[in-house]
Motif scaffolding. Structure first.
Motif, PDB file in Angstrom:
ATOM      1  N   ARG A   1       0.848  -1.197   0.000  1.00 56.36           N
ATOM      2  CA  ARG A   1       0.000   0.000   0.000  1.00 56.36           C
ATOM      3  C   ARG A   1       0.879   1.241   0.000  1.00 56.36           C
TER       4      ARG A   1
ATOM      5  N   ASP B   1       0.258   5.512   0.312  1.00 57.10           N
ATOM      6  CA  ASP B   1      -0.628   6.666   0.483  1.00 57.10           C
ATOM      7  C   ASP B   1       0.176   7.942   0.215  1.00 57.10           C
TER       8      ASP B   1
ATOM      9  N   PHE C   1      -2.198   0.346  -4.688  1.00 56.67           N
ATOM     10  CA  PHE C   1      -3.347   1.147  -4.265  1.00 56.67           C
ATOM     11  C   PHE C   1      -3.000   1.965  -3.021  1.00 56.67           C
TER      12      PHE C   1
ATOM     13  N   ASP D   1      -4.506   5.857  -0.664  1.00 58.97           N
ATOM     14  CA  ASP D   1      -5.339   7.060  -0.569  1.00 58.97           C
ATOM     15  C   ASP D   1      -4.498   8.270  -0.965  1.00 58.97           C
TER      16      ASP D   1
ATOM     17  N   LYS E   1      -9.850   7.822  -2.471  1.00 59.70           N
ATOM     18  CA  LYS E   1      -9.562   6.666  -1.637  1.00 59.70           C
ATOM     19  C   LYS E   1      -9.416   5.403  -2.492  1.00 59.70           C
ATOM     20  N   ASN E   2      -8.426   4.613  -2.128  1.00 57.99           N
ATOM     21  CA  ASN E   2      -8.195   3.296  -2.717  1.00 57.99           C
ATOM     22  C   ASN E   2      -8.073   3.362  -4.243  1.00 57.99           C
TER      23      ASN E   2
ATOM     24  N   ARG F   1      -5.048   3.754  -7.595  1.00 61.26           N
ATOM     25  CA  ARG F   1      -3.661   3.403  -7.885  1.00 61.26           C
ATOM     26  C   ARG F   1      -2.879   4.542  -8.516  1.00 61.26           C
TER      27      ARG F   1
ATOM     28  N   TYR G   1     -16.388   4.182  -7.464  1.00 60.19           N
ATOM     29  CA  TYR G   1     -15.818   5.511  -7.273  1.00 60.19           C
ATOM     30  C   TYR G   1     -16.905   6.581  -7.423  1.00 60.19           C
TER      31      TYR G   1
ATOM     32  N   TYR H   1      -9.426  -4.519  -7.236  1.00 55.82           N
ATOM     33  CA  TYR H   1      -8.521  -3.867  -6.282  1.00 55.82           C
ATOM     34  C   TYR H   1      -7.351  -4.782  -5.891  1.00 55.82           C
TER      35      TYR H   1
END
Length: 784
Positions: free
Chosen positions: A59, A61, A240, A242, A313-314, A316, A378, A536
């Motif tokens: 992950r 962010d 992926f 945020d 959010k979430n 790529r 989304y 995802y």
């Protein structure tokens, strides 16, 4: 006529039973399983094609701050990346993608580009050869831990290794910061995936900005770090996370981006906020910024800047667009109970096409893709118009397709624009959600997306002129020399004929699976299962192949092997047909057939001339030379014949007697696979009465012999012709050998006069005819 055209015709006593040729396969058995080609299943990826119990993924962010310099056409930015290690491995360094470095003067792409200088070249072609003059790569200002401690980093072209001060263990996270700047490319000179367009008439810029920040590379269970260099064709593989992105742009710019706007009160006028609220319940697009307002902004330059903040959010990746030229419209749809705001941003140069179609196409695409894959989750979906032919990012895409300056357009331009919007919005599903490795396998992104694009186009308008998807449209590519082709299962940077190979061929293959091999019910369930399993997540080719088989209960290894791993093509041929009927033993029936055959036999040339030249034979002159056989009729039925027949019938069971008198016709059809690609055999039989029958024989008919089979067809009435693939289902490259008896297939050529300028489109011709009515003052007629 039919009997004379067949290779052989005759009467025979048949014994029921299949005709099986011995296995004479040469080379690789086309039905061999793919066990050796596919990776061994494990706890991360199962043999069924589903994620395993121990599946994991990393992950990343981001908190990003960027400033657009509209005077120097440059970007300056900084970011904080929080990277979470969810793998079972200890990491001592991280790899970051610097894809903007493809425009560095010393990039591998620039150094290895090939081309030639011609006697006559366009300025655009020359600009391509001179692209090394543009310095567009990242200028990395700093890489540091949160708090300011510098991190050692090493740049290797489009990749940067960041060495960690201490190992990053499983379930741990690290936050570090990068600062950078770079120059934005002119898309009309250097046509990359993002950049700017300059409009000389009003001296304004339109920016479509992507790959604008250093991005984390993927680390996974398949190949560790995916740090293959970005050379241009292999697109992006990303984890992926945020995003929170703050974009500072000129105060009169409109900025659209991935995600949801966080500060509308600070960047939108009260009127714009009111219109945006109206769009949320609208059934057709509502203008947030009108064309008149956009034109006014083009002429009147506001001073200062605004900062637009978006959060997603979430996702790529992240992309954005900015211009004072933007018209902006929006409408809301509901997808599985979730509101989706569909929007378009476009300059006046895009109208009337964009105002009429773009947002409607976005909404239609979201609905149709959701039906065939997974529900779109989304909150927004955006189409932006600029010079790029088409490029995709989460929730936003950049699309071409511009009418003429007079507002007219051809049908090709209209449908081309609709298709590119469908395709790029569709990329939200492949690979933005079903997150395949584009750097390694373009087809998993482009091919699967092009297939669903075809389905979506056909649901937009009946008879939609889809370029890709129909098997007949891939034939020209499939028949090209094999030296000019590569298998679909080729790395993105090594693919030849990228469009046909990565887009059209996999899309066509999936359509053949859906329509001909599996049927819609089995295929649609399996394809949707794949989308649901890998939403995802990071699927690989084996996950797709295995899921399609697992969810449909169909062994497709032969199809993947032929269509994806080779450059074979479809060319099935009817080599010959033999026609048999059952000898009924009934003297009345069989003697009548013999009499008909004898009477229908034509006289030879010698016999015809002898009738004229020989007035009398010796036997004519001397009748005493005649005997029993001069009056014998071999087709006459005698009492002895009837007695023998009755004795034969009495020896048969009732079932055998019915078989004997059923009047069935047996056709032995000789079939050959000339192209090497295994395919089902679709046979159409046309009967003597004009009716037809279609038989779909599964591809497994070739399992005993990959090259040559003989199939027996039993019919209750005579067949006058056989043909293969009458509805063009299998991309057969040679239709001349698909019929028996052979049919002449006409080809056409066109005569033309070379033109120095493009012909006017139909809309322009219509306008001209209305402006210049026929002499005499009469009406030129109504318009359609």
């Amino acid at each position: 006529m039919f009997r004379n055209l067949l290779l052989a015709a005759g009467l025979a006593t048949l014994t029921a039973g299949p005709l099986l040729a011995q296995n004479t396969n040469s080379g690789t058995d086309k039905f061999k399983q793919l066990d050796q080609e596919l990776p061994t299943p494990n706890n991360y990826r199962t043999a069924s094609g589903a994620p395993g119990v121990d599946y994991w993924q990393q992950r990343a962010d981001y908190n990003i701050r960027v400033t657009l310099d509209d005077n120097k056409q440059s970007i300056k930015g900084s970011e904080d990346i929080t990277y979470t290690n969810l793998s079972p491995d200890v990491l001592t360094y991280l790899w970051v993608q610097l894809d903007q470095n493809i425009l560095d003067k010393n990039s591998i792409t620039t150094s290895t580009q090939v081309g030639e200088v011609k006697d006559k070249m366009s300025f655009q072609a020359m600009e391509y050869l001179m692209r090394s003059d543009f310095d567009g790569g990242f200028k990395i200002e700093s890489v540091a831990m949160k708090g300011g401690k510098a991190l050692k980093h090493t740049i290797n072209h489009t990749m940067m290794r960041v060495d960690l001060p201490q190992p990053l263990r499983p379930k741990q996270a690290v936050t570090f910061s990068i600062a950078w700047h770079y120059n934005i490319n002119d898309q009309l000179k250097i046509s990359e995936r993002s950049g700017y367009e300059f409009f000389p008439d009003d001296k304004n810029y339109l920016y479509e900005i992507a790959q604008f920040y250093p991005r984390m590379a993927v680390y996974n269970d398949v190949r560790g770090w995916q740090h293959k260099q970005f050379l241009g064709s292999g697109e992006f593989t990303l984890p992926f996370g945020d995003y929170r992105v703050s974009i500072t742009a000129p105060a009169d710019h409109v900025v659209g981006a991935t995600g949801v706007l966080q500060n509308p009160d600070q960047v939108l006028t009260a009127t714009q906020r009111k219109r945006l609220a109206q769009a949320r319940g609208a059934k057709k697009p509502v203008l947030i910024v009108t064309q008149m307002e956009a034109e006014r902004a083009e002429q009147k330059r506001a001073s200062g800047t605004k900062t637009w903040t978006y959060a997603a959010k979430n996702v790529r990746d992240f992309a954005w667009a900015s211009s004072r030229k933007f018209i902006w419209d929006a409408m809301e749809i509901e997808q599985a109970g979730n509101p989706v705001l569909c929007m378009s941003y476009y300059p006046k140069e895009g109208n009337p096409l964009w105002g009429k179609y773009s947002t409607e196409v976005v909404a239609h695409t979201i609905k149709t893709y959701s039906k065939h894959t997974i529900d779109y989750e989304y909150p927004v979906a955006i189409s932006v118009h600029g010079p790029v032919g088409g490029m995709e990012y989460p929730m936003i895409c950049f699309n071409g397709g511009r009418p003429e300056k007079d507002g007219t357009y051809s049908a090709d331009r209209k449908y081309g624009m609709i298709s590119v919007i469908i395709h790029e919005v569709g990329h939200n599903f492949f690979p933005m959600i079903i997150n395949s490795d584009e750097r390694q396998w373009s087809w998993m992104d482009e091919g699967l997306n092009t297939f669903v694009q075809y389905l979506t186009e056909q649901e937009w308008e009946r008879g939609y002129p889809s370029r890709r998807g129909e098997p007949k449209n891939i034939v020209e590519y499939m028949r090209t020399d094999k030296s000019l082709q590569t298998p679909i299962m080729t790395n993105s940077e090594s693919v030849l004929q990228f469009g046909p190979n990565a887009y059209a061929k996999p899309a066509t293959g999936l359509n053949i699976l859906r329509e001909t091999v599996m049927g819609r019910e089995l295929f649609d369930h399996a394809f949707k299962t794949y989308a649901q399993r890998w939403a995802y997540k990071h699927p690989e080719p084996a996950d797709f192949f295995r899921t399609m088989e697992d969810a449909s209960g169909t062994d497709l290894d032969w199809f993947w092997r032929g269509w994806f791993y080779t450059t074979d093509h479809t060319d099935l041929s009817i080599e010959g047909v033999k026609w048999y009927t059952v000898d009924s033993k009934n003297p009345d029936i069989e003697n009548a057939k013999r009499r008909e055959l004898l009477n229908s036999s034509p006289q030879t040339l010698s016999q015809q001339r002898n009738l004229q030249d020989i007035k009398k034979t010796l036997v004519d002159e001397k009748p005493e030379l005649k005997d029993f056989y001069n009056n014998y009729d071999p087709t006459a039925t005698t009492d002895a014949d009837k007695a023998r027949y009755q004795k034969y019938v009495n020896s048969l069971s009732p079932e055998q007697q019915s078989r004997l008198n059923a009047g069935l016709h047996f056709y032995e059809v000789d079939l050959r696979n000339l192209g090497g690609l295994t395919m089902p055999i679709i046979v159409q039989m046309t009967y003597e009465d004009g009716k037809t029958e279609l038989v779909n024989i599964p591809a497994e008919i070739w399992r005993k012999n990959n090259e040559h089979v003989t199939k027996v067809f039993i019919t209750p009435k005579p067949v006058v012709s056989f043909s293969l693939d009458p509805y063009l289902e299998t991309a057969d490259t040679d239709l001349s050998n698909n019929s028996f008896p052979r049919k002449l297939a006409p080809s056409r050529f066109e005569l033309y006069q070379q033109q120095q300028q493009a012909a006017p489109n139909p809309m322009q011709l219509q306008q001209t005819s209305q402006q210049n009515p026929p002499a005499g003052g009469g009406s030129s007629g109504g318009t359609n």
